[in-house]
Design a protein around this motif. Sequence first.
Motif, PDB file in Angstrom:
ATOM      1  N   TYR A 162     -25.669 -33.166  23.726  1.00 14.74           N
ATOM      2  CA  TYR A 162     -26.753 -33.977  24.287  1.00 14.74           C
ATOM      3  C   TYR A 162     -26.543 -34.309  25.762  1.00 14.74           C
ATOM      4  O   TYR A 162     -27.477 -34.707  26.447  1.00 14.74           O
ATOM      5  CB  TYR A 162     -26.877 -35.291  23.517  1.00 14.74           C
ATOM      6  N   GLY A 163     -25.298 -34.210  26.238  1.00 13.74           N
ATOM      7  CA  GLY A 163     -25.019 -34.527  27.633  1.00 13.74           C
ATOM      8  C   GLY A 163     -25.054 -36.004  27.937  1.00 13.74           C
ATOM      9  O   GLY A 163     -25.322 -36.408  29.081  1.00 13.74           O
ATOM     10  N   SER A 171     -31.687 -34.549  30.488  1.00 18.23           N
ATOM     11  CA  SER A 171     -32.516 -33.432  30.954  1.00 18.23           C
ATOM     12  C   SER A 171     -31.672 -32.271  31.466  1.00 18.23           C
ATOM     13  O   SER A 171     -32.184 -31.152  31.614  1.00 18.23           O
ATOM     14  CB  SER A 171     -33.453 -33.915  32.062  1.00 18.23           C
ATOM     15  N   LYS A 172     -30.376 -32.527  31.701  1.00 18.93           N
ATOM     16  CA  LYS A 172     -29.477 -31.479  32.194  1.00 18.93           C
ATOM     17  C   LYS A 172     -28.449 -31.078  31.130  1.00 18.93           C
ATOM     18  O   LYS A 172     -27.396 -30.536  31.467  1.00 18.93           O
ATOM     19  CB  LYS A 172     -28.766 -31.953  33.455  1.00 18.93           C
ATOM     20  N   VAL A 251     -23.059 -27.810  33.108  1.00 16.56           N
ATOM     21  CA  VAL A 251     -21.616 -28.007  33.285  1.00 16.56           C
ATOM     22  C   VAL A 251     -21.348 -29.289  34.070  1.00 16.56           C
ATOM     23  O   VAL A 251     -20.501 -30.105  33.683  1.00 16.56           O
ATOM     24  CB  VAL A 251     -20.990 -26.792  34.000  1.00 16.56           C
ATOM     25  N   ASP A 252     -22.058 -29.473  35.172  1.00 12.68           N
ATOM     26  CA  ASP A 252     -21.849 -30.667  35.995  1.00 12.68           C
ATOM     27  C   ASP A 252     -22.138 -31.934  35.197  1.00 12.68           C
ATOM     28  O   ASP A 252     -21.381 -32.916  35.254  1.00 12.68           O
ATOM     29  CB  ASP A 252     -22.763 -30.620  37.227  1.00 12.68           C
ATOM     30  N   ASN A 253     -23.240 -31.914  34.453  1.00 17.38           N
ATOM     31  CA  ASN A 253     -23.619 -33.096  33.673  1.00 17.38           C
ATOM     32  C   ASN A 253     -22.601 -33.369  32.566  1.00 17.38           C
ATOM     33  O   ASN A 253     -22.250 -34.528  32.305  1.00 17.38           O
ATOM     34  CB  ASN A 253     -25.003 -32.884  33.067  1.00 17.38           C
ATOM     35  N   MET A 257     -21.089 -36.941  32.960  1.00 21.07           N
ATOM     36  CA  MET A 257     -21.731 -37.912  32.078  1.00 21.07           C
ATOM     37  C   MET A 257     -21.105 -37.994  30.687  1.00 21.07           C
ATOM     38  O   MET A 257     -21.430 -38.904  29.915  1.00 21.07           O
ATOM     39  CB  MET A 257     -23.226 -37.581  31.944  1.00 21.07           C
ATOM     40  N   VAL A 258     -20.220 -37.060  30.357  1.00 20.81           N
ATOM     41  CA  VAL A 258     -19.587 -37.084  29.038  1.00 20.81           C
ATOM     42  C   VAL A 258     -18.071 -37.197  29.162  1.00 20.81           C
ATOM     43  O   VAL A 258     -17.471 -38.178  28.711  1.00 20.81           O
ATOM     44  CB  VAL A 258     -19.968 -35.836  28.203  1.00 20.81           C
ATOM     45  N   VAL A 259     -17.446 -36.217  29.787  1.00 25.00           N
ATOM     46  CA  VAL A 259     -15.979 -36.192  29.820  1.00 25.00           C
ATOM     47  C   VAL A 259     -15.414 -37.367  30.611  1.00 25.00           C
ATOM     48  O   VAL A 259     -14.572 -38.127  30.094  1.00 25.00           O
ATOM     49  CB  VAL A 259     -15.465 -34.860  30.410  1.00 25.00           C
TER      50      VAL A 259
END
Length: 383
Positions: A162-163, A171-172, A251-253, A257-259
């Motif tokens: 889900y990011g 959205s990314k 990848v950036d998100n 936003m997760v890791v």
Amino acid sequence: MERKFRFTLAAFMCAAAMTMSGCSDKDEPKTDDDDSATLDYTEQNAASWGNYMVQVGALLQLDANSLYDAWTTSYEGGTPFATSFKAHNGGDYSSALSCIEQIIEGCADIANEVGTAKIGDPYQLYVSGDTQGALYAVESWYSWHSREDYSNNILSIRNSYYGSLDGTVSSKSLSALIGKVNPDLDAEMKAAISTATNAILGIPQPFRNHINSSETREAMNACADLEEMLSVKLKSAVNALGNDARFQDVVDNFVDMVVLPTYKSLKEKNAALYKSVVNFKNQPSDANFAAACTAWLEAREPWEKSEAFLFGPVDALGLDPNMDSWPLDQDNIVQILNSGKYDDLNWSDGDDDATIEAVQSVRGFHTLEFLLFKDGQPRRIKN
């Protein structure tokens, strides 16, 4: 080095007689009064118990800090791993697609581990007739937190797909991208994640008492279905897109936003956990035992929600088994309690695998769990 989740019956004994679905009294594990599993916090061992808790808490805090710093500050060559992963300019990752494949593989790996090892190993031991071995194989049974650990592992897959960390779809994210090119697959992925999470939480509490249950079989099947969705359908759909320009945003998100926020939470909550065990050592009480247990549960959550991305520094630096090795060597834990040889909690690069594994089995989350919980409740002071 072997994966952290390994089964060694001799490594630990049951804390109390337990019952399970379909299990008679004669199947329950028995312990002697002086067995390490029946050990309690008392006036006689109070100092060593508190010192051990603080030592393990300090190591958990150090490892959590090292993991966050490796992603954000400096890793190999002085470049943060987050920067290298997003740039995919060499090494294991040569394109945004290779990074997406790593994300999917990490999700598939933990779906498989939850279904076949964390839930599946105890179940297979039970149906083979090794009832006692099945009891001992259940991870996180001191705190009776097994189902929550395993469901948080599945939520680490959800967050990666889900990011985000809150259950919304960025959205990314990979979900948003797949939703545009194959909405049916995206719907299947979301359903598989939800089904696996709910099936695990549907196992009656505690899991250790219900190993041979229909709910356990449903959870294993749901994890297997999710693993297949990830490793076959989702991976195939991603590869069919080639080196899609939208992969870079995913990848950036994923990193930002997760890791990174997950590891930031792990760092902060382990600092709070360390503070709580120091407070207990300085002011032992049942209330402070309970407070440290709460801090352990809170620090445990971001760790379990990071297990879909056990690659990079967490793997290369040995931080996964450092923090989460299972099972424990309870007898050796008691020896350390008695001896105060806390150097036995450290290992170096020159040590062989057997030495490192022996060290890791007497530190980390589960050692602290053993020192904090008994029969699913905070320990109590006994005079």
